[in-house]
Design a protein around this motif. Structure first.
Motif, mmCIF file in Angstrom:
data_model
loop_
_atom_site.group_PDB
_atom_site.id
_atom_site.type_symbol
_atom_site.label_atom_id
_atom_site.label_comp_id
_atom_site.label_asym_id
_atom_site.label_seq_id
_atom_site.Cartn_x
_atom_site.Cartn_y
_atom_site.Cartn_z
ATOM 1 N N ASN A 11 -0.892 -2.509 -4.038
ATOM 2 C CA ASN A 11 -1.775 -1.631 -3.265
ATOM 3 C C ASN A 11 -3.217 -2.085 -3.410
ATOM 4 O OD1 ASN A 11 -3.288 0.334 -5.343
ATOM 5 N ND2 ASN A 11 -1.214 -0.060 -6.090
ATOM 6 N N SER A 61 -3.574 5.075 -1.072
ATOM 7 C CA SER A 61 -3.739 3.761 -0.447
ATOM 8 C C SER A 61 -2.904 3.639 0.829
ATOM 9 C CB SER A 61 -3.373 2.633 -1.420
ATOM 10 O OG SER A 61 -1.984 2.619 -1.698
ATOM 11 N N ASP A 107 0.791 -1.228 0.000
ATOM 12 C CA ASP A 107 0.000 0.000 0.000
ATOM 13 C C ASP A 107 0.826 1.282 0.000
ATOM 14 O OD1 ASP A 107 -2.717 -0.462 -0.403
ATOM 15 O OD2 ASP A 107 -3.029 -1.133 1.651
#
Length: 282
Positions: free
Chosen positions: A67, A200, A61
């Motif tokens: 992600n 993210s 992420d």
């Protein structure tokens, strides 16, 4: 500096290495919401110049690693630990000196419990114990919560909007030492432009798991260096004292006036501390 992608159960992890791969290995694990760039390239080179093979990497992420959509977190902190071990396996490294900052420091503690035979030493930087701490320790500075509430007004697709917001946050956590605004802005822009999905990173705030390793720090018997800034408003300095008491073989370096950051003025102290801790193992 060499970039390499490592796969762990269909999760792609971006890594970079510095120095000679025949030297003792140091793995650098960054904190929540930041990529491997937190470990400044010049810092990594200075550490490698001490005779080490240094690896930094993007957690899930952040950066170029796998992600997930914002608000989705199909992993736990133990998965972060397993990611770190997968990196070691891919690089052919049997044992490592693990350096973790903030969330990365908690990952390091769990790694020492789950994979003790893979660890040579620990450096726990600006982090908290993976255990009960002192109930009297102040919580995160309220200025941070107020700052975080402004995130909804940021245009996360606009680089300049992101830079303004992130610089405000750095100002809050930087402690009493003046931080380099030019260097900080350069880092933010680099993270923004290399990330697969910049926002993210906020998924890290919801990470859970690792309960089976909680309150077991007394089982860790590795040379452990605790490094902590006295002005840390994210992880209060007194957490370092708790870790010092809970860990069997630990020592503490206080960074006077430093906040929750890898301050350029502290690099030599940090690097020399890591080297001395490793020598203690040897």
């Amino acid at each position: 500096m060499n970039e390499k992608f490592v796969n762990n159960n269909n999760v792609s992890l971006c890594t970079e290495s510095f120095g000679n791969n025949s030297n003792p290995a140091i793995l650098l694990s960054a904190g929540a919401t930041v990529s491997m760039l937190f470990w400044d390239e010049d810092f990594c080179r200075k550490l490698a110049d001490k005779g080490f093979y240094v690896i930094r990497y993007d957690n899930r992420d952040v950066g170029k690693s796998t992600n997930y959509p914002t608000g989705t977190i199909p992993y736990s902190i133990v998965d972060f630990v397993d990611d770190a071990i997968a990196i070691l396996d891919d690089y052919g490294i049997e044992k490592v000196h693990f350096v973790g900052m903030s969330l990365g420091g908690m990952v390091a503690q769990i790694a020492a419990l789950k994979y003790p035979k893979r660890m040579l030493s620990l450096t726990l930087f600006s982090t908290m114990p993976w255990a009960d701490s002192d109930s009297n320790i102040p919580e995160m500075d309220k200025r941070i919560l107020k700052y975080q509430s402004k995130a909804i007004s940021v245009d996360w697709t606009n680089e300049d909007s992101v830079v303004r917001y992130m610089l405000e946050g750095l100002h809050i956590v930087s402690g009493k030492k003046p931080y380099d605004i030019i260097r900080s802005e350069k880092l933010i822009r680099a993270e923004f432009n290399r990330a697969n999905n910049y926002i993210s990173m906020f998924n890290h705030a919801a990470i859970q798991g690792g309960d089976e390793y909680y309150n077991r720090l007394n089982e860790i018997n590795l040379p452990t260096l605790i490094i902590h800034g006295t002005e840390d408003v994210v992880c209060h300095f007194n957490h370092a004292k708790v870790m010092l008491n809970k860990l069997k073989n630990a020592k503490l370096i206080e960074l006077e006036g430093t906040g929750h950051e890898l301050h350029v003025q502290d690099w030599d102290i940090i690097i020399n501390g890591i080297v001395e801790n490793i020598k203690h193992k040897e």
